[in-house]
Write an enzyme that holds these catalytic residues in place. Structure first.
Site, PDB file in Angstrom:
ATOM      1  N   GLN A 129       3.185 -10.915  -5.719  1.00 50.30           N
ATOM      2  CA  GLN A 129       4.060  -9.800  -5.317  1.00 50.30           C
ATOM      3  C   GLN A 129       3.991  -9.647  -3.801  1.00 50.30           C
ATOM      4  O   GLN A 129       2.972  -9.200  -3.269  1.00 50.30           O
ATOM      5  CB  GLN A 129       3.560  -8.534  -6.019  1.00 50.30           C
ATOM      6  CG  GLN A 129       4.290  -7.252  -5.694  1.00 50.30           C
ATOM      7  CD  GLN A 129       3.577  -6.055  -6.306  1.00 50.30           C
ATOM      8  OE1 GLN A 129       2.377  -6.102  -6.611  1.00 50.30           O
ATOM      9  NE2 GLN A 129       4.293  -4.970  -6.482  1.00 50.30           N
ATOM     10  N   GLU A 247       4.086  -1.252 -12.885  1.00 51.95           N
ATOM     11  CA  GLU A 247       2.746  -1.460 -12.335  1.00 51.95           C
ATOM     12  C   GLU A 247       1.871  -0.238 -12.600  1.00 51.95           C
ATOM     13  O   GLU A 247       0.654  -0.350 -12.729  1.00 51.95           O
ATOM     14  CB  GLU A 247       2.868  -1.729 -10.830  1.00 51.95           C
ATOM     15  CG  GLU A 247       1.606  -2.270 -10.205  1.00 51.95           C
ATOM     16  CD  GLU A 247       1.804  -2.712  -8.757  1.00 51.95           C
ATOM     17  OE1 GLU A 247       2.850  -2.383  -8.157  1.00 51.95           O
ATOM     18  OE2 GLU A 247       0.893  -3.370  -8.230  1.00 51.95           O
ATOM     19  N   GLU A 381      -2.955   9.178  -2.805  1.00 50.41           N
ATOM     20  CA  GLU A 381      -2.201  10.163  -2.017  1.00 50.41           C
ATOM     21  C   GLU A 381      -0.702   9.990  -2.262  1.00 50.41           C
ATOM     22  O   GLU A 381       0.043  10.969  -2.373  1.00 50.41           O
ATOM     23  CB  GLU A 381      -2.526  10.018  -0.527  1.00 50.41           C
ATOM     24  CG  GLU A 381      -3.941  10.470  -0.141  1.00 50.41           C
ATOM     25  CD  GLU A 381      -5.046   9.560  -0.678  1.00 50.41           C
ATOM     26  OE1 GLU A 381      -4.821   8.339  -0.806  1.00 50.41           O
ATOM     27  OE2 GLU A 381      -6.142  10.070  -0.991  1.00 50.41           O
TER      28      GLU A 381
HETATM   29  C1  LIG Z   1      -7.180  -5.293  -4.254  1.00 46.98           C
HETATM   30  C2  LIG Z   1      -5.800  -5.065  -3.734  1.00 46.98           C
HETATM   31  C3  LIG Z   1      -4.772  -5.859  -4.187  1.00 46.98           C
HETATM   32  C4  LIG Z   1      -3.483  -5.688  -3.708  1.00 46.98           C
HETATM   33  N1  LIG Z   1      -2.498  -6.535  -4.144  1.00 46.98           N
HETATM   34  C5  LIG Z   1      -1.250  -6.425  -3.621  1.00 46.98           C
HETATM   35  C6  LIG Z   1      -0.232  -7.372  -3.972  1.00 46.98           C
HETATM   36  O1  LIG Z   1      -0.447  -8.266  -4.787  1.00 46.98           O
HETATM   37  N2  LIG Z   1       0.976  -7.264  -3.411  1.00 46.98           N
HETATM   38  C7  LIG Z   1       1.268  -6.282  -2.514  1.00 46.98           C
HETATM   39  O2  LIG Z   1       2.396  -6.224  -2.061  1.00 46.98           O
HETATM   40  N3  LIG Z   1       0.337  -5.370  -2.135  1.00 46.98           N
HETATM   41  C8  LIG Z   1      -0.925  -5.428  -2.671  1.00 46.98           C
HETATM   42  N4  LIG Z   1      -1.897  -4.522  -2.286  1.00 46.98           N
HETATM   43  C9  LIG Z   1      -1.582  -3.571  -1.232  1.00 46.98           C
HETATM   44  C10 LIG Z   1      -1.523  -2.095  -1.610  1.00 46.98           C
HETATM   45  O3  LIG Z   1      -0.369  -1.816  -2.349  1.00 46.98           O
HETATM   46  C11 LIG Z   1      -1.603  -1.285  -0.315  1.00 46.98           C
HETATM   47  O4  LIG Z   1      -2.877  -1.486   0.231  1.00 46.98           O
HETATM   48  C12 LIG Z   1      -1.346   0.176  -0.501  1.00 46.98           C
HETATM   49  O5  LIG Z   1      -0.002   0.414  -0.860  1.00 46.98           O
HETATM   50  C13 LIG Z   1      -1.702   1.015   0.734  1.00 46.98           C
HETATM   51  O6  LIG Z   1      -1.134   0.539   1.890  1.00 46.98           O
HETATM   52  P1  LIG Z   1      -2.044   0.309   3.189  1.00 46.98           P
HETATM   53  O7  LIG Z   1      -3.135  -0.580   2.787  1.00 46.98           O
HETATM   54  O8  LIG Z   1      -1.156  -0.123   4.283  1.00 46.98           O
HETATM   55  O9  LIG Z   1      -2.661   1.711   3.527  1.00 46.98           O
HETATM   56  P2  LIG Z   1      -2.004   2.839   4.440  1.00 46.98           P
HETATM   57  O10 LIG Z   1      -0.619   3.106   3.955  1.00 46.98           O
HETATM   58  O11 LIG Z   1      -2.193   2.517   5.855  1.00 46.98           O
HETATM   59  O12 LIG Z   1      -2.897   4.054   4.058  1.00 46.98           O
HETATM   60  C14 LIG Z   1      -4.102   4.475   4.733  1.00 46.98           C
HETATM   61  C15 LIG Z   1      -4.504   5.824   4.173  1.00 46.98           C
HETATM   62  O13 LIG Z   1      -3.491   6.779   4.515  1.00 46.98           O
HETATM   63  C16 LIG Z   1      -3.017   7.427   3.367  1.00 46.98           C
HETATM   64  N5  LIG Z   1      -1.595   7.735   3.514  1.00 46.98           N
HETATM   65  C17 LIG Z   1      -0.587   6.906   3.848  1.00 46.98           C
HETATM   66  N6  LIG Z   1       0.579   7.534   3.828  1.00 46.98           N
HETATM   67  C18 LIG Z   1       0.330   8.809   3.454  1.00 46.98           C
HETATM   68  C19 LIG Z   1       1.122   9.957   3.228  1.00 46.98           C
HETATM   69  N7  LIG Z   1       2.448   9.946   3.347  1.00 46.98           N
HETATM   70  N8  LIG Z   1       0.487  11.069   2.850  1.00 46.98           N
HETATM   71  C20 LIG Z   1      -0.859  11.110   2.700  1.00 46.98           C
HETATM   72  N9  LIG Z   1      -1.650  10.082   2.895  1.00 46.98           N
HETATM   73  C21 LIG Z   1      -1.073   8.933   3.268  1.00 46.98           C
HETATM   74  C22 LIG Z   1      -3.260   6.442   2.250  1.00 46.98           C
HETATM   75  O14 LIG Z   1      -3.310   7.081   0.997  1.00 46.98           O
HETATM   76  C23 LIG Z   1      -4.593   5.833   2.656  1.00 46.98           C
HETATM   77  O15 LIG Z   1      -5.623   6.662   2.235  1.00 46.98           O
HETATM   78  C24 LIG Z   1      -3.204  -4.669  -2.762  1.00 46.98           C
HETATM   79  C25 LIG Z   1      -4.245  -3.854  -2.322  1.00 46.98           C
HETATM   80  C26 LIG Z   1      -5.522  -4.027  -2.802  1.00 46.98           C
HETATM   81  C27 LIG Z   1      -6.611  -3.143  -2.300  1.00 46.98           C
END
Ligand SMILES: Cc1cc2nc3c(=O)[nH]c(=O)nc-3n(C[C@H](O)[C@H](O)[C@H](O)COP(=O)(O)OP(=O)(O)OC[C@H]3O[C@@H](n4cnc5c(N)ncnc54)[C@H](O)[C@@H]3O)c2cc1C
Lengths: 401, 372
Positions: A129, A247, A381
């Site tokens: 994905q 999902e 969140e």
């Molecule tokens: C083990 C693992 C497997 C994954 N596999 C996939 C995959 O196969 N394909 C894929 O596409 N993605 C994958 N992901 C990615 C995952 O979907 C993202 O990590 C997730 O959506 C969060 O995005 P970010 O890491 O950029 O965090 P950020 O968006 O930068 O978030 C940082 C912090 O800020 C908070 N935050 C952000 N926006 C807001 C808001 N509006 N209000 C309040 N708090 C907020 C978040 O909750 C978090 O605590 C995977 C992640 C993990 C850990």
């Protein structure tokens, strides 16, 4: 309301049970386990999925015309329960089956379905994905990876990240920007991309457990045929929401619940043999309370799933309510694993390979892995935003009156 | 396998909800009215829609439904703060139908019509939650002595259903009229003020063998499990009502130029409330099914899971509901305290979280041992 299984459902269960007993190696789960090496384990899981397919157990709730059995969600649940009971290996093509296939069934063309679905079932093609980007995680709609039309193709440039299992994947679902000027939700399109295309490079990232499941995925002038566009141009956000509702939904959650319950049973079993100070761990009232709380939490996770199944069978479509499932299970499971190492005491800290480790070091590893539950598939969140705004109807952030 | 209710049962729930909304104004309580008056006005209306016959078998003039369908009604009772004497009476009909002797079963027709009120006398000072540890007992002359607390509607009851040890020392149920010599009933001052509660004191009350309900310990266990189930279901209704009220309030109330419900610190807590209520509902519905159709071991586990979860949910939701209303939440006028009182009352009275957790664990260990 009826929690008894019908004679047909019971017969189905016996059939699954007998097949599994036959298909798994002698001593499975007791003396014979999955390979410890990550790469070998991945290959092992792929071959297990192929075996399931050959036995006719892959995608059992899919319509027959795509190679499924047209089984009910309840039968699907029974199947998952039996797999767990037999401690059958997990599949690796979860993204193919649960996300790519379901999305294609809703939004794909007949040709796309015929092209992709059978090979997902057969585990001939593994999927990943490609949604998240370094600067577009929670704010997925701000994805910048671009897809530009050029003749019969789209040309992809950009970077994705956290792409689980990209290193094993043949195909990916990709969210890319096709209109730079439109509002962010309106300029995205949804594609199928061949992961072997020239210009794609995949770099594994090491996770907190030391494992390497997720990757950075780079796209440099990658050409994909126009036929790989899913749905309409610039309608990708809506389609991605379908992907996400699966999902986060009950089918995914039920399969997990069964695994979690197995781990909890294993924990209880170990506590029955363990002592702390002069007392058997299982006789410690504080430990008993904590175990009971997790038992209740996990049993109710199953109940939540079954209630959703019954609604789905009645014809209700998956929607933002699936966030209720995901937010719930991710937290109770994390709490369960947090509790597990605490109640085991000092020896609970020993990891795999140490002869004093409890249950081959399962619990400290699961505790680490469970950190991801509240991050992937949308962080907690974000689930809370969705529930409060789209289920409860509260005003959007920053909306001045 | 089907974990949903039939449409007709949802329709019945709607009817009950509408009836309660029309007939049971909270204003009277807010203005300091006695819940006894409210109950007096409500009872005939509930009787008219057949509620008291809900779990009375059809051949005794009831609707012949089970604890499964009662779940939806019990939720409404919680949401609308229906006095617990109503639940006690309906639950008693189930116990009489299942365990009552020939003469006791005669009461079912009247129960179905709503012309008989039964008060359940269960808990005691220093008694905890396990009936094996209750002090109320019959001596070998068949004389009943003991003191029960928090008996809903006892002063208006036609019959008392009393948990007491029989002369062999086993938990049992006695069904007696409250005007028997030796019984005294005194109103109590309890946390829940949307219902009336009484201390029921028995001093050498003559109890004949025919006053005892059959089934012995199993009848007691069923009564306590059904009361705990009903409490869990009512707590689900209270939770849902409190969330609705809170969401409506934070959408309207503005500070810093925006509805307070737009602040994440608020809306995220509403989301957590919704998750908790949804899950507590799953447990409460399942307990209803287990009361109706489960094996005894599964029934105990299901009921305790439901109640343990409902208890945790009650504490969480009631705390948040008041908090998110700010100062208004602390006013008598806003009336959230009625639900707070009732919710915490149900939470604590029909088995604490710890009590039910322990039952869940013991049941699970037994189950695992049997599987091994
Ligand atoms: C083990 C693992 C497997 C994954 N596999 C996939 C995959 O196969 N394909 C894929 O596409 N993605 C994958 N992901 C990615 C995952 O979907 C993202 O990590 C997730 O959506 C969060 O995005 P970010 O890491 O950029 O965090 P950020 O968006 O930068 O978030 C940082 C912090 O800020 C908070 N935050 C952000 N926006 C807001 C808001 N509006 N209000 C309040 N708090 C907020 C978040 O909750 C978090 O605590 C995977 C992640 C993990 C850990």
């Amino acid at each position: 309301m009826d929690f008894n299984y019908s004679p047909e459902e019971q017969a189905f269960r016996s059939e699954v049970r007998a097949w599994l007993a036959d298909a798994l190696p002698e001593g499975w789960g007791r003396t014979v386990f999955e390979p410890e090496d990550e790469e070998e384990r991945a290959q092992f899981r792929i071959s297990w999925e192929r075996k399931l397919f050959e036995g006719g157990w892959s995608g059992i709730s899919w319509p027959q015309k795509y190679g499924g059995r047209g089984a009910t969600l309840i039968e699907q649940g029974i199947f998952a329960e039996e797999c767990a009971r037999a401690q059958a290996p997990e599949g690796i093509n979860v993204i193919g089956r649960n996300l790519a296939a379901t999305t294609l069934m809703h939004h794909g063309t007949e040709e796309q379905r015929e092209r992709y679905l059978p090979k997902i079932l057969a585990a001939e093609e593994i999927w990943c994905q490609c949604f998240s980007e370094p600067n577009a995680g929670s704010d997925l709609a701000s994805s910048r990876c671009r897809a530009e039309a050029d003749g019969d193709d789209f040309v992809i440039n950009g970077q994705k990240i956290w792409t689980s299992y990209a290193q094993y994947s043949h195909l990916g679902i990709l969210l890319a920007r096709t209109d730079q000027d439109a509002p962010k939700h309106k300029g995205l399109s949804f594609f199928v991309v061949d992961m072997d295309s020239p210009g794609i490079s995949v770099r594994p990232l090491t996770q907190i457990t030391g494992e390497q499941e997720f990757n950075e995925t780079f796209f440099e002038d990658v050409r994909i045929p126009k036929a790989n566009l899913v749905g309409d141009l610039n309608d990708g956000w809506r389609i991605a929401m379908t992907t996400l509702s699966y999902e986060r939904g009950a089918e995914d959650a039920l399969a997990r619940q069964i695994r979690f319950k197995q781990e909890l049973d294993l924990l209880i079993e170990n506590l029955q043999d363990a002592r702390q100070g002069g007392q058997k761990s299982i006789d410690d009232p504080a430990i008993r309370q904590r175990l009971a709380q997790s038992i209740v939490d996990l049993e109710l996770m199953r109940m939540n799933c079954l209630r959703e199944f019954s609604k789905a069978i009645k014809g209700e479509k998956p929607g933002p309510e699936s966030s209720l499932m995901k937010l719930y299970w991710s937290h109770v499971a994390q709490e369960m694993f947090d509790m597990s190492i605490e109640v085991l005491g000092p020896e609970g800290l020993l990891m795999q390979g140490d002869s004093d480790a409890v249950a081959r070091g399962r619990f400290p590893l699961s505790c680490m892995q469970s950190r991801a539950f509240t991050i992937y598939s949308g962080t907690s969140e974000i689930q809370r935003n969705i529930i409060s705004e789209r289920v409860l109807g509260l005003p959007k952030e920053g909306k001045r009156a | 396998m089907n974990f949903d209710f039939d449409d007709e049962h949802y329709m019945f729930q709607e009817t009950v909800r509408d009836t309660l909304a029309a007939e049971f104004p909270i204003d009277l309580l807010r203005d300091g009215g006695d819940p006894v008056e409210l109950d007096a006005a409500l009872w005939p209306t509930l009787a008219q829609i057949g509620l008291f016959g809900l779990m009375v078998p059809e051949d005794h003039g009831g609707l012949g439904l089970s604890p499964i369908e009662f779940a939806l009604i019990s939720e409404e009772f919680g949401a609308a703060l229906v006095p617990l004497t109503v639940t006690d009476t309906i639950v008693s009909s189930l116990i009489l139908a299942r365990f009552g002797g020939a003469a006791q079963v005669e009461n079912l027709e009247k129960l179905a019509l709503g012309s008989l009120r039964v008060a359940c006398a269960v808990y005691e000072k220093d008694g905890g939650y396990d009936p094996a540890a209750f002090a109320t007992a019959l001596d070998d002359q068949g004389r009943l002595t003991g003191r029960k607390l928090l008996v809903a509607g006892a002063a208006r009851a036609d019959l008392l259903l009393i948990v007491a040890k029989d002369s062999a020392g086993e938990p049992a149920l006695a069904l007696v009229e409250p005007d028997r010599a030796g019984i005294s009933i005194v109103r109590e001052n309890a946390l829940d003020i949307s219902g009336d509660y009484y201390r029921v004191e028995c001093a050498d009350v003559a109890v004949a063998p025919g006053d005892m309900i059959g089934g012995g310990g199993e009848a007691v266990a069923c009564l306590l499990d059904m009361l705990a189930t009903a409490a869990a279901q009512s707590i689900a209704g209270i939770g849902a009502r409190m969330l609705d009220t809170t969401v409506a309030y934070v959408k309207e109330r503005e500070q810093f130029g925006q509805p307070v419900g737009a602040f994440q610190a608020i809306k995220h807590r509403c989301a957590d409330m919704a998750v908790d209520i949804n899950t507590a509902r799953s447990g409460a519905y399942y307990a209803g099914w287990a009361m109706a159709a489960g094996e005894p071991d599964e029934r105990v586990r299901a009921v305790s899971m439901a109640k343990a979860k409902a208890n945790r949910m009650a504490v969480h939701i009631l705390r948040e509901a008041i908090q998110l209303h700010g100062g208004m939440g602390y006013t008598w006028e806003m009336a959230l305290h009625f639900h707070f009182r009732r919710g915490r009352f149900l939470e604590t009275l029909y088995g604490s979280t710890e009590f039910h957790n322990e039952r869940v664990l013991a049941g699970t260990l037994a189950q695992l041992a049997a599987e091994r």
